[in-house]
Scaffold this active site. Structure first.
Site, PDB file in Angstrom:
ATOM      1  CD  GLU A  58     -86.715  15.069  28.081  1.00 58.44           C
ATOM      2  OE1 GLU A  58     -86.180  16.196  28.032  1.00 58.44           O
ATOM      3  OE2 GLU A  58     -87.877  14.885  28.449  1.00 58.44           O
ATOM      4  NE  ARG A 102     -93.229  21.855  36.644  1.00 53.36           N
ATOM      5  CZ  ARG A 102     -92.515  21.018  35.914  1.00 53.36           C
ATOM      6  NH1 ARG A 102     -93.111  19.979  35.326  1.00 53.36           N
ATOM      7  NH2 ARG A 102     -91.224  21.214  35.706  1.00 53.36           N
ATOM      8  CE1 TYR A 110     -81.505  18.406  38.177  1.00 53.48           C
ATOM      9  CE2 TYR A 110     -82.796  19.712  36.652  1.00 53.48           C
ATOM     10  CZ  TYR A 110     -82.205  18.517  36.995  1.00 53.48           C
ATOM     11  OH  TYR A 110     -82.306  17.445  36.137  1.00 53.48           O
ATOM     12  CE1 TYR A 159     -88.951  22.597  31.972  1.00 50.00           C
ATOM     13  CE2 TYR A 159     -86.727  23.271  32.589  1.00 50.00           C
ATOM     14  CZ  TYR A 159     -87.804  22.406  32.726  1.00 50.00           C
ATOM     15  OH  TYR A 159     -87.731  21.362  33.616  1.00 50.00           O
ATOM     16  NE  ARG A 199     -83.837  13.134  38.100  1.00 47.38           N
ATOM     17  CZ  ARG A 199     -83.475  14.160  37.346  1.00 47.38           C
ATOM     18  NH1 ARG A 199     -83.922  14.275  36.108  1.00 47.38           N
ATOM     19  NH2 ARG A 199     -82.696  15.094  37.829  1.00 47.38           N
TER      20      ARG A 199
HETATM   21  C1  LIG Z   1     -84.541  16.300  31.157  1.00 46.46           C
HETATM   22  C2  LIG Z   1     -84.907  16.871  32.300  1.00 46.46           C
HETATM   23  O1  LIG Z   1     -86.102  17.479  32.549  1.00 46.46           O
HETATM   24  C3  LIG Z   1     -87.173  17.478  31.623  1.00 46.46           C
HETATM   25  C4  LIG Z   1     -88.208  18.386  32.179  1.00 46.46           C
HETATM   26  C5  LIG Z   1     -89.242  17.929  32.970  1.00 46.46           C
HETATM   27  C6  LIG Z   1     -90.234  18.858  33.579  1.00 46.46           C
HETATM   28  O2  LIG Z   1     -89.917  20.038  33.756  1.00 46.46           O
HETATM   29  O3  LIG Z   1     -91.351  18.422  33.898  1.00 46.46           O
HETATM   30  C7  LIG Z   1     -89.395  16.547  33.214  1.00 46.46           C
HETATM   31  C8  LIG Z   1     -88.544  15.649  32.616  1.00 46.46           C
HETATM   32  C9  LIG Z   1     -87.751  16.075  31.454  1.00 46.46           C
HETATM   33  O4  LIG Z   1     -88.633  16.117  30.364  1.00 46.46           O
HETATM   34  C10 LIG Z   1     -83.985  16.851  33.473  1.00 46.46           C
HETATM   35  O5  LIG Z   1     -83.980  17.841  34.200  1.00 46.46           O
HETATM   36  O6  LIG Z   1     -83.298  15.838  33.663  1.00 46.46           O
END
Ligand SMILES: C=C(O[C@@H]1C=C(C(=O)O)C=C[C@H]1O)C(=O)O
Length: 345
Positions: free
Chosen positions: A329, A151, A201, A144, A214
């Site tokens: 999630e 990205r 982050y 990830y 979000r």
């Molecule tokens: C759950 C989280 O992230 C996840 C990862 C994401 C991505 O990398 O595109 C987008 C939303 C969520 O699926 C979070 O960081 O809160």
């Protein structure tokens, strides 16, 4: 055990965006959540994208993205796309290899070239499903995080705003992705005051932060109140930037749902210049990602209570999640009922 709410029958077609009957309207794309994954193709004038997300055929379902006008399809580099006058759907697949950063950077650069060339520069939603998402790549970096590097580099290079997104595991190999983009000025990106924006982050979660908002609000050009949409990103048990309640799925589910509540409160939307009353939002489609199959009944009972609208379809997918300490999630698409005057409560 694997569960899909009884509102989703085998191969349910959830017709999204226009909310039309899929059989009667043009279709941009069919995303098949099923027992195998492959690259996207063009079939019958629409994009077809199979993603390996279910353990058995009985749990398969299709997400159908409807078109409001005539559909144009095409290919660009590794991408396959379909668009009507207002929106572009685009999909791709990157086979598994030693690492994703370079391929993800290239694919996202192609996405931005394509969306700009075709006149749909406002990305409003993207989904990225990665096989072995929590496993290390050949250099020892988590898959990830490795994907996030590529990205992020593409978003930074092209100076693009980050839309609502989901980044979750798949049961297959490689990276399957799809996204939606609109005309200039159609998208408003929304953050949650209780969560650090993902793109900020700290580095302890990976060398490049995840590139997403979000939620994204989509105002339909020339549309009436009913065709506006709020796309809520995959939302988990994170406050600030830290995972809450490690090991406790019920508490994680509660925090994820309260995060959604905060995000879509009239006061938070108002902060982003989006004027919608909470009661005017109707959840159309929800996808819930659950790491351990044995947690699905509990998660389903909590979600059924929260999304109590009879018109909401909820799919439960037993896959891994972007952080190895996250157990659940939740993502959602809400439509906005016609508004009769607006006040913040
Ligand atoms: C759950 C989280 O992230 C996840 C990862 C994401 C991505 O990398 O595109 C987008 C939303 C969520 O699926 C979070 O960081 O809160």
């Amino acid at each position: 055990m694997f569960h899909i709410s009884d509102r989703m029958t085998d191969t349910t077609v959830a017709s999204l965006l226009e909310g039309r009957d899929a059989a009667g309207a043009g279709v941009l794309a069919n995303v098949r959540f099923g027992t195998y994954g492959a690259g996207p193709t063009l079939a019958g004038g629409a994009v077809e994208l199979p993603i390996h997300m279910t353990h058995g055929r009985q749990h398969e379902f299709t997400e159908t993205w409807s078109a409001a006008q005539a559909v144009t399809t095409g290919r660009y580099e590794e991408l396959v796309y379909a668009h009507d006058d207002e929106r572009l759907f685009c999909a791709g697949y990157i086979p598994a290899s030693g690492g994703y950063a370079r391929d993800a950077e290239r694919a996202y650069s192609h996405i931005f070239e394509l969306t700009d060339q075709l006149g749909f520069p406002d990305l409003f939603r993207m989904w990225n499903y990665l096989g072995s998402i929590n496993d290390p790549n050949e250099s020892g970096m988590e898959t990830y995080r490795d994907f996030c590097v590529g990205r992020a580099e593409a978003f930074a290079f092209h100076g693009k705003d980050m839309p609502a997104a989901t980044g979750a595991g798949s049961l297959g190999d490689g990276l399957s992705f799809y996204l939606l983009s609109g005309r200039m000025g159609s998208a408003t990106h929304i953050e949650n005051p209780h969560q650090v924006p993902a793109y900020r982050y700290p580095v302890r979660y990976g060398p490049k932060a995840p590139s997403f908002a979000r939620a994204t609000y989509l105002a339909q050009a020339g549309g009436n109140g009913e065709s506006q949409r709020l796309f809520i990103s995959g939302t988990a048990s994170i406050i600030g930037h830290e995972t809450q309640h490690v090991g406790d799925v019920e508490a994680q589910c509660y925090v994820a749902l309260s995060n959604i509540d905060q995000l879509i409160s009239a006061a938070n939307l108002e902060r982003h210049d989006v004027r919608i009353k909470r009661d005017d939002l109707r959840f159309d489609a929800v996808k819930v990602y659950v790491r351990r199959s044995t947690d699905i009944p509990l998660v389903a009972s909590r979600c059924a209570r929260y999304f109590d609208d009879r018109e909401t379809s909820i799919a439960y997918l037993n896959v891994d999640i972007c952080r190895s300490d996250l157990l659940v999630e939740i993502e959602a698409i809400a439509s906005v009922r016609a508004q009769q005057g607006y006040t913040v409560e």
